[in-house]
Structure formats: structure tokens, C-alpha cells
Design a protein around this motif. Sequence first.
Motif, PDB file in Angstrom:
ATOM      1  N   ILE A 165      13.487   9.906  -0.003  1.00  0.00           N
ATOM      2  CA  ILE A 165      13.044  11.026  -0.835  1.00  0.00           C
ATOM      3  C   ILE A 165      12.192  11.999  -0.009  1.00  0.00           C
ATOM      4  CG2 ILE A 165      13.199   9.741  -2.982  1.00  0.00           C
ATOM      5  CD1 ILE A 165      10.278   9.171  -2.903  1.00  0.00           C
ATOM      6  N   THR A 166      12.073  13.215  -0.480  1.00  0.00           N
ATOM      7  CA  THR A 166      11.376  14.272   0.258  1.00  0.00           C
ATOM      8  C   THR A 166       9.882  13.975   0.329  1.00  0.00           C
ATOM      9  OG1 THR A 166      10.928  15.588  -1.722  1.00  0.00           O
ATOM     10  CG2 THR A 166      13.053  15.955  -0.595  1.00  0.00           C
ATOM     11  N   GLU A 194       7.441  15.842  -0.655  1.00  0.00           N
ATOM     12  CA  GLU A 194       6.758  16.191  -1.901  1.00  0.00           C
ATOM     13  C   GLU A 194       7.031  15.163  -2.995  1.00  0.00           C
ATOM     14  OE1 GLU A 194       4.133  17.846  -4.312  1.00  0.00           O
ATOM     15  OE2 GLU A 194       4.409  18.326  -2.184  1.00  0.00           O
ATOM     16  N   ASP A 195       8.289  14.731  -3.096  1.00  0.00           N
ATOM     17  CA  ASP A 195       8.606  13.695  -4.087  1.00  0.00           C
ATOM     18  C   ASP A 195       7.893  12.386  -3.740  1.00  0.00           C
ATOM     19  OD1 ASP A 195      10.168  15.306  -5.657  1.00  0.00           O
ATOM     20  OD2 ASP A 195      12.058  14.694  -4.734  1.00  0.00           O
ATOM     21  N   SER A 196       7.782  12.102  -2.443  1.00  0.00           N
ATOM     22  CA  SER A 196       7.058  10.897  -2.014  1.00  0.00           C
ATOM     23  C   SER A 196       5.609  10.960  -2.483  1.00  0.00           C
ATOM     24  CB  SER A 196       7.102  10.768  -0.487  1.00  0.00           C
ATOM     25  OG  SER A 196       8.420  10.579  -0.021  1.00  0.00           O
ATOM     26  N   GLN A 246       4.395  12.763  -4.998  1.00  0.00           N
ATOM     27  CA  GLN A 246       4.326  12.686  -6.459  1.00  0.00           C
ATOM     28  C   GLN A 246       4.455  11.237  -6.931  1.00  0.00           C
ATOM     29  OE1 GLN A 246       3.521  15.087  -8.498  1.00  0.00           O
ATOM     30  NE2 GLN A 246       3.452  16.647  -6.880  1.00  0.00           N
ATOM     31  N   LEU A 247       5.350  10.479  -6.299  1.00  0.00           N
ATOM     32  CA  LEU A 247       5.520   9.069  -6.663  1.00  0.00           C
ATOM     33  C   LEU A 247       4.253   8.283  -6.344  1.00  0.00           C
ATOM     34  CD1 LEU A 247       7.349   6.723  -7.588  1.00  0.00           C
ATOM     35  CD2 LEU A 247       8.147   6.516  -5.222  1.00  0.00           C
ATOM     36  N   LYS A 261       1.327   9.257  -8.748  1.00  0.00           N
ATOM     37  CA  LYS A 261       1.534   8.734 -10.100  1.00  0.00           C
ATOM     38  C   LYS A 261       1.011   7.299 -10.217  1.00  0.00           C
ATOM     39  CE  LYS A 261       5.252   7.342 -13.251  1.00  0.00           C
ATOM     40  NZ  LYS A 261       6.711   7.264 -13.456  1.00  0.00           N
TER      41      LYS A 261
END
Length: 411
Positions: free
Chosen positions: A129-130, A132-134, A136-137, A140
Motif C-alpha cells: 500500500i502507498t 499515505e495509506d500506510s 492512515q492504517l 487508525k
Amino acid sequence: MGGIGKTTLAQLIFNDNRVKEYFELKAWVMVSHEFDTFKTMKTIYESVASQKCDIEDPYKLQFKLKEALEGKRFLFILDDIWNESYDSWNVLKSSFNFGANGSKIIVTTRSRTVALKMGNFPIHDLHVITDEDSWQLFAKHAFNGVDSDAYPDLQKIGREIVTKCKGLPLAIKSLAGLLRSVFDLEEWRKILKSDIWELHLQENGSSEILPVLWLSYHYLPSQLKRCFAYCSIFPKGYNYEKRRLILLWMAEGLLQSKAGRPMEDVAEEYIRALISRSLIQRSSSNESTLVMHDLVHDLATFVSGEFCLKLDENSLYNLTSKTRHLASVGGFELMKHADLSKAEFLRTFLLLQSLALQGIFLPSNHLVVDELLARTGRCLKALSLPLSFITELPTSIGNLKYLRKRRWFQH
């Protein structure tokens, strides 16, 4: 790649409400390293027929499965397939021909060869995953609902930590669980600067232990480390009952007692802590059972060393005086050939069925059981010999003075 999210994606599909409405029948099969067509057919039949299957003839089972599927739209997910045999897949696939148009089968695998042999649709490759997605995960899970913008210093270090995870969701969730609700800047710096990132550990000389998973283990409290390592006694892909695991932990004295709290509650707390770090997972097929990701299982096997052993054809001669916890996945026949006297200080013995034989009664020999108890029984605290035809108890059963947890025989 392991830990990239293949099973997680399949679970999202399987549990989606639109999918539930569209398909009349659904079944999930965790295949892992043992792709046994008979066992897979049986699991699917029990799921779609909602009843226990006692059929032992493959052709009768195939006929019953065809009857159950006839004219119905189904979704089957075969999770984590390694076997590259096209013939085995063809035998299994022939049972599905009577389903209605629109039926689907989803296969997850790390092998492109498996995907090409089994699929007639383009392969869906999952990528890391990118950045930014990393983040966000990670945010969270690590900040537990708190806005990460309120902690700019932690956010800066956290993004550097996430970069080291290289876009692998399992690694990101594992570290996020380790730092969950921890707002101490020095603790985060300690993780970022740890020398463990540079380690290249090998399990059995083959599978590489991901440094990020090793980090998650390294910072566990000592009592959780022991409980985690104990789980390596189960084979890869094995779904074990949470209640049974708790009783085994209790029997072995692995739980740290807390004033006024039942030990079962302490064990539940341990399980939640291990789940939050992605070191164990709830089974997708049954909320009351647990399973380890293959990469995490490699780590548990690595840290348990010689103390935990799964007795199979490949480890028949690996018993030593250090072996404390033993699970046999080959039945009584395998135990005949093992030098059980080497494990003279054994504390746990579990007779487990292979993934291909779960639910089937195993033939037994009371003389083998007698030898097991006579040679290894003086320190036994946990003994489980389920689903076995044992017609008499050996006299050595009376010598098990430390026994705390037992699961007696069915016949």
C-alpha cells in the motif's frame, strides 16, 4: 507476498451484504499447505448443508455435494493454496459443475503458478500500500480514535516507523498494536531506533522472520511472550478453540494471577493483547477459534526453539530432553516410531488431527498410549487424546500426579 492482505480482502468480499444477498450458498475453506480434495469437499458440504458429514467414501461425498449445489448460486473461498497439482484441482472442480450460473470461486495464494493453473480469470495482484495509506492504517490502530494531528511529534516519528514497514499491512498493524494508546515520545523513538530493524533471522533456515514482527514480540510483557510461544505447538493454518487454549495456558501456569480476577479473564486479556498486535487472529470461519498468520507462526516457532515441537514425519527424530510441549499431527502410528523417552520432562501432549483429517476418528493402540505415559508422563500437566478409539486405560495413567488439564477419550 505474505502479510499483504489477501485473506483480509477475501473476508471483506465474503462478509459484504450485497454478496450475502446475491449468493444462496457460501463456504470458506482455509487450505494452507495441505490441499486435500476430500477434506475440502467435506468442509464445503458441511457449510452448505449445515450438518455434520460422516461420509468417508469420496465418490459418495462428491455425489452428495453435487446434490446440495444443484441449481444454486454459490460463493466458495479457498484461502492460502500452495499445491500446484492441476489434477487435484480438476477433481475438486468437477463437484461444482451443477451450481447455477453466476457462481464464483475465489482463491488466495502466494504462488503465481497456482493462480494460473486454477484460474480462468485474470489474476488480481495485490501490491504494497502507498505511504499515505500506510500512515492512515497505522494511525487508525495506534491512536485508538484520537486525532493524530494533536500529537505532531509522534506523527513525525510514526511516519518514519511506517516507512520501515515498506507498505506491508500485517507489519503496519503489528507495530501499531504495539504502540496503541502509547503517547510517550521516547517509547516511539525507541522503536524507530531499534537495532532489530537490521536483523535477518531465519526460521529453520528457510523462512525469514520479518524484523517488524520480531519487534512486536520483543516488546511483549514476559508472560505474553510465553503464551505466544506456546501457540507454535499448533500446525500452520490450524484453527484452535479459544476456550481450549485458555485451559492449556492455565494448566501450564502461563497466566499471571491478579488479585480478585478469575484466570479466565486474565487469559481473555492476553488474547485481546495478542490480537491487537496482530500476533494471533480470530478465524474468519468461527469467532470462537483462533489462528496465526503463517509469517507470525514462523516467529512463534523461532522463539519457542526446542521447547515446543509438532511431531510429524519431518520432525520424527527431533525430540530432545528440552522438549516440554508436544503435539502429534500424525496419529498413533507416527508415535510408534518416535523415541518418546527423549522427552522425559514433557509437560504437554496433544493429539491433533491433520488439517485433512479433522473430525475423523483415529484408530489407536493402547500399548502406544501406555508407552507414551510411561516414558514421558511423570511431568505431564496437560494431556489430550480426543477422537480416538481407546478401549482401555493403561495402568500408567495413575502416575500422572501433576495432571491439571485432560481431555478424555471418545470411543
